[in-house]
Design a protein around this motif. Structure first.
Motif, PDB file in Angstrom:
ATOM      1  N   PHE A 166       0.842  -1.189   0.000  1.00 57.42           N
ATOM      2  CA  PHE A 166       0.000   0.000   0.000  1.00 57.42           C
ATOM      3  C   PHE A 166       0.883   1.246   0.000  1.00 57.42           C
ATOM      4  N   VAL A 167       0.330   2.329  -0.521  1.00 62.24           N
ATOM      5  CA  VAL A 167       0.992   3.623  -0.445  1.00 62.24           C
ATOM      6  C   VAL A 167       0.122   4.506   0.433  1.00 62.24           C
ATOM      7  N   LEU A 168       0.730   5.061   1.462  1.00 59.06           N
ATOM      8  CA  LEU A 168       0.061   5.994   2.364  1.00 59.06           C
ATOM      9  C   LEU A 168       0.726   7.347   2.185  1.00 59.06           C
ATOM     10  N   GLU A 169      -0.104   8.372   2.039  1.00 57.32           N
ATOM     11  CA  GLU A 169       0.423   9.709   1.795  1.00 57.32           C
ATOM     12  C   GLU A 169      -0.459  10.736   2.492  1.00 57.32           C
ATOM     13  N   THR A 170       0.175  11.724   3.125  1.00 57.20           N
ATOM     14  CA  THR A 170      -0.591  12.787   3.773  1.00 57.20           C
ATOM     15  C   THR A 170      -1.169  13.730   2.721  1.00 57.20           C
ATOM     16  N   HIS A 171      -2.139  14.522   3.131  1.00 58.74           N
ATOM     17  CA  HIS A 171      -2.747  15.486   2.204  1.00 58.74           C
ATOM     18  C   HIS A 171      -1.739  16.531   1.740  1.00 58.74           C
ATOM     19  N   THR A 172      -0.591  16.643   2.427  1.00 56.53           N
ATOM     20  CA  THR A 172       0.455  17.584   2.026  1.00 56.53           C
ATOM     21  C   THR A 172       1.486  16.946   1.109  1.00 56.53           C
ATOM     22  N   GLY A 173       1.269  15.674   0.750  1.00 53.50           N
ATOM     23  CA  GLY A 173       2.152  15.004  -0.194  1.00 53.50           C
ATOM     24  C   GLY A 173       3.319  14.260   0.421  1.00 53.50           C
ATOM     25  N   GLN A 174       3.334  14.094   1.742  1.00 49.88           N
ATOM     26  CA  GLN A 174       4.426  13.363   2.395  1.00 49.88           C
ATOM     27  C   GLN A 174       4.100  11.870   2.426  1.00 49.88           C
ATOM     28  N   LEU A 175       5.051  11.062   1.956  1.00 49.38           N
ATOM     29  CA  LEU A 175       4.862   9.617   2.027  1.00 49.38           C
ATOM     30  C   LEU A 175       5.019   9.149   3.468  1.00 49.38           C
ATOM     31  N   VAL A 176       4.163   8.236   3.859  1.00 44.93           N
ATOM     32  CA  VAL A 176       4.222   7.658   5.199  1.00 44.93           C
ATOM     33  C   VAL A 176       5.117   6.432   5.131  1.00 44.93           C
ATOM     34  N   ARG A 177       6.129   6.425   5.962  1.00 42.46           N
ATOM     35  CA  ARG A 177       7.075   5.306   6.007  1.00 42.46           C
ATOM     36  C   ARG A 177       6.818   4.376   7.190  1.00 42.46           C
ATOM     37  N   ALA A 178       6.128   4.888   8.234  1.00 45.01           N
ATOM     38  CA  ALA A 178       5.910   4.073   9.428  1.00 45.01           C
ATOM     39  C   ALA A 178       4.549   4.389  10.038  1.00 45.01           C
ATOM     40  N   VAL A 179       3.804   3.346  10.337  1.00 42.84           N
ATOM     41  CA  VAL A 179       2.555   3.472  11.081  1.00 42.84           C
ATOM     42  C   VAL A 179       2.834   2.932  12.468  1.00 42.84           C
ATOM     43  N   ARG A 180       2.720   3.828  13.458  1.00 44.68           N
ATOM     44  CA  ARG A 180       3.072   3.476  14.838  1.00 44.68           C
ATOM     45  C   ARG A 180       1.873   3.033  15.658  1.00 44.68           C
ATOM     46  N   GLY A 181       0.679   3.364  15.205  1.00 42.19           N
ATOM     47  CA  GLY A 181      -0.530   2.988  15.925  1.00 42.19           C
ATOM     48  C   GLY A 181      -1.755   3.329  15.109  1.00 42.19           C
ATOM     49  N   SER A 182      -2.887   2.720  15.475  1.00 42.53           N
ATOM     50  CA  SER A 182      -4.135   2.979  14.759  1.00 42.53           C
ATOM     51  C   SER A 182      -5.289   2.990  15.757  1.00 42.53           C
ATOM     52  N   TRP A 183      -6.291   3.830  15.458  1.00 43.80           N
ATOM     53  CA  TRP A 183      -7.439   4.008  16.337  1.00 43.80           C
ATOM     54  C   TRP A 183      -8.698   4.177  15.510  1.00 43.80           C
ATOM     55  N   LEU A 184      -9.829   3.740  16.071  1.00 43.01           N
ATOM     56  CA  LEU A 184     -11.154   3.958  15.489  1.00 43.01           C
ATOM     57  C   LEU A 184     -11.981   4.747  16.487  1.00 43.01           C
ATOM     58  N   ASP A 185     -12.618   5.839  16.022  1.00 45.22           N
ATOM     59  CA  ASP A 185     -13.457   6.616  16.931  1.00 45.22           C
ATOM     60  C   ASP A 185     -14.908   6.137  16.861  1.00 45.22           C
ATOM     61  N   GLU A 186     -15.752   6.780  17.623  1.00 44.98           N
ATOM     62  CA  GLU A 186     -17.161   6.386  17.741  1.00 44.98           C
ATOM     63  C   GLU A 186     -17.943   6.578  16.445  1.00 44.98           C
ATOM     64  N   GLN A 187     -17.423   7.349  15.508  1.00 42.43           N
ATOM     65  CA  GLN A 187     -18.068   7.561  14.207  1.00 42.43           C
ATOM     66  C   GLN A 187     -17.494   6.653  13.121  1.00 42.43           C
ATOM     67  N   GLY A 188     -16.506   5.827  13.459  1.00 45.23           N
ATOM     68  CA  GLY A 188     -15.889   4.931  12.487  1.00 45.23           C
ATOM     69  C   GLY A 188     -14.729   5.543  11.721  1.00 45.23           C
ATOM     70  N   HIS A 189     -14.242   6.713  12.147  1.00 41.22           N
ATOM     71  CA  HIS A 189     -13.064   7.310  11.508  1.00 41.22           C
ATOM     72  C   HIS A 189     -11.820   6.553  11.964  1.00 41.22           C
ATOM     73  N   LEU A 190     -10.958   6.246  11.010  1.00 39.49           N
ATOM     74  CA  LEU A 190      -9.697   5.558  11.287  1.00 39.49           C
ATOM     75  C   LEU A 190      -8.579   6.591  11.354  1.00 39.49           C
ATOM     76  N   TYR A 191      -7.796   6.543  12.432  1.00 40.44           N
ATOM     77  CA  TYR A 191      -6.660   7.449  12.628  1.00 40.44           C
ATOM     78  C   TYR A 191      -5.384   6.627  12.648  1.00 40.44           C
ATOM     79  N   LEU A 192      -4.333   7.177  12.054  1.00 47.74           N
ATOM     80  CA  LEU A 192      -3.033   6.526  12.052  1.00 47.74           C
ATOM     81  C   LEU A 192      -2.002   7.489  12.631  1.00 47.74           C
ATOM     82  N   GLU A 193      -1.178   6.962  13.526  1.00 51.63           N
ATOM     83  CA  GLU A 193      -0.044   7.744  14.016  1.00 51.63           C
ATOM     84  C   GLU A 193       1.148   7.382  13.135  1.00 51.63           C
ATOM     85  N   THR A 194       1.750   8.400  12.521  1.00 55.44           N
ATOM     86  CA  THR A 194       2.865   8.200  11.599  1.00 55.44           C
ATOM     87  C   THR A 194       4.041   9.065  12.038  1.00 55.44           C
TER      88      THR A 194
END
Length: 186
Positions: free
Chosen positions: A110-138
């Motif tokens: 997979f390719v992960l990229e921020t809205h500012t165009g930075q490639l994500v090289r490491a995912v350190r953690g992941s979370w799901l909120d009460e609305q089903g939004h997925l968050y990634l710590e990079t």
């Protein structure tokens, strides 16, 4: 930060900061919020005008940073334009990558990229909120995954062995040190 912006800061060091005139939504779109939009309500309930001009979006994204208090801003020449955030300071796109040579290190296949165009090289953690939004710590900070990319993100979760923890969206700013709606001091 662009060199022209750095030069403007040196030339005009005392330009007042601007608040509530720019918003970033959960899809990574920027919104200009004039006085009428601001009077109609806070971001994102009252979004304003989506910025569609590609070069303006690119300029904002190149000059998007945060201060020591975790408030994110766009450095517009000598003026800081503080950004109202819908959910998180970064918005992350996730797409499948068929070519092994171009795979992202943070999520093989997979390719992960921020809205500012930075490639994500490491995912350190992941979370799901009460609305089903997925968050990634990079390595770039916390980002919410674009809703349009949730199908690919679900596959990345399974393929990469991420185990998203439950979290309340209200906890995220304090936990990750960012400000959703920066306010002028005093």
């Amino acid at each position: 930060m662009d060199d022209i912006v750095k030069a403007a800061i040196k030339k005009w060091p005392n330009v007042p900061n601007c608040f509530d005139w720019l918003g970033l939504d959960a899809r990574g779109d920027w919104y200009l919020r004039d006085a009428g939009t601001q009077a109609a309500g806070p971001f994102p309930r009252s979004k304003g005008s989506r910025i569609t001009h590609e070069k303006l979006r690119d300029f904002i994204q190149r000059n998007y940073e945060h201060d020591a208090q975790g408030a994110w801003f766009f450095q517009n020449g000598p003026q800081r334009v503080y950004v109202a955030l819908e959910l998180a300071p970064l918005v992350i796109g996730v797409r499948r990558q068929a070519s092994p040579a171009a795979q992202g290190a943070g999520a093989p296949g997979f390719v992960l990229e921020t809205h500012t165009g930075q490639l994500v090289r490491a995912v350190r953690g992941s979370w799901l909120d009460e609305q089903g939004h997925l968050y990634l710590e990079t390595e770039h900070g916390l980002g919410v995954v674009r809703s349009l990319d949730m199908d690919a993100a679900a596959d990345a979760i399974e393929a990469c062995g991420w185990v998203p923890e439950d979290v309340s969206a209200a906890e995220l700013p304090g936990r990750f040190g960012f400000v959703l709606r920066p306010q002028q001091a005093g």
